[in-house]
Design an enzyme around this catalytic site. Structure first.
Site, PDB file in Angstrom:
ATOM      1  N   GLY A   1      49.555  44.913  41.312  1.00 28.80           N
ATOM      2  CA  GLY A   1      50.045  45.117  42.499  1.00 28.80           C
ATOM      3  C   GLY A   1      49.217  44.950  43.845  1.00 28.80           C
ATOM      4  N   CYS A   2      49.496  45.422  44.763  1.00 31.48           N
ATOM      5  CA  CYS A   2      48.604  45.222  45.929  1.00 31.48           C
ATOM      6  C   CYS A   2      47.138  45.096  45.639  1.00 31.48           C
ATOM      7  CB  CYS A   2      49.151  46.237  47.173  1.00 31.48           C
ATOM      8  SG  CYS A   2      48.022  45.879  48.636  1.00 31.48           S
ATOM      9  N   PHE A   3      46.392  44.407  45.894  1.00 30.52           N
ATOM     10  CA  PHE A   3      44.904  44.058  45.904  1.00 30.52           C
ATOM     11  C   PHE A   3      44.111  45.015  46.713  1.00 30.52           C
ATOM     12  CE2 PHE A   3      45.362  39.667  48.326  1.00 30.52           C
ATOM     13  CZ  PHE A   3      45.620  40.172  49.389  1.00 30.52           C
ATOM     14  N   TRP A   4      44.656  45.430  47.838  1.00 35.51           N
ATOM     15  CA  TRP A   4      44.051  46.378  48.649  1.00 35.51           C
ATOM     16  C   TRP A   4      43.673  47.850  47.788  1.00 35.51           C
ATOM     17  CZ3 TRP A   4      47.820  47.239  53.249  1.00 35.51           C
ATOM     18  CH2 TRP A   4      47.859  46.165  54.100  1.00 35.51           C
TER      19      TRP A   4
END
Length: 170
Positions: free
Chosen positions: A9-12
């Site tokens: 998913g979002c790397f953040w």
């Protein structure tokens, strides 16, 4: 130093859980798995480069094992969702473990099989296990995002945290 690459998913949302773990030296947000050199965020989001958002983890194997990193990884994702993670949908958000060598591949496959056999999830574990490809660091404004914009990070990671609470509390 060793390297691990995980997409989920979002790397953040994958930086903080690894970065705060003893033995992890650095965590870099970036893109991998595609066919365009040095893609930009906008290019990756277009879906035309084949990349997925991922994190590159540099770790000290004498302090943390690849197996421990896999356990952290699984507990940050929904391993039953092949089409993204939580509110982030599409190929650039698919869950993938990118292995560096035969040993990492073996450990990743064994951990996936163990998770499937555990009965924790009713649906099959669909996270892919693929050979590592070139890793391109994301733009600076994506690095350490949980520190740079804690409010936006908290809002964007809400569904993930709810899922973790429900499925990974132990």
């Amino acid at each position: 130093m060793k390297r691990a690459i995980f997409a989920g998913g979002c790397f953040w949302c994958l930086v903080q859980p690894f970065e705060t773990y003893p033995g992890v030296c650095s965590v870099l947000s970036g893109y991998t798995g595609g066919h365009v050199a040095n893609p930009s965020y906008e290019e990756v989001c277009s879906g035309k480069t084949g990349h997925t958002e991922a994190v590159e983890i540099i770790y000290d194997e004498s302090k943390v094992s690849y197996q421990e990193l896999l356990e952290i990884y699984w507990a940050q994702t929904d391993p039953t969702d092949a089409f993204g993670q939580f509110q982030d949908r599409g190929d650039n958000y698919r869950p993938i473990i990118f292995y560096e060598n035969a040993k990492q591949k073996e450990l990743a496959e064994a951990s996936k099989a163990k998770l499937q056999a555990s009965g924790r999830f009713d649906d099959p574990i669909v996270t892919q296990i693929e050979p590592a490809q070139p890793f391109y660091p994301a733009e600076d404004y994506h690095q350490q995002f949980y520190k740079k914009d804690p409010l936006r990070y908290t809002i964007s990671s809400g569904l993930r945290h709810k899922f973790i609470e429900e499925h990974w509390k132990d």
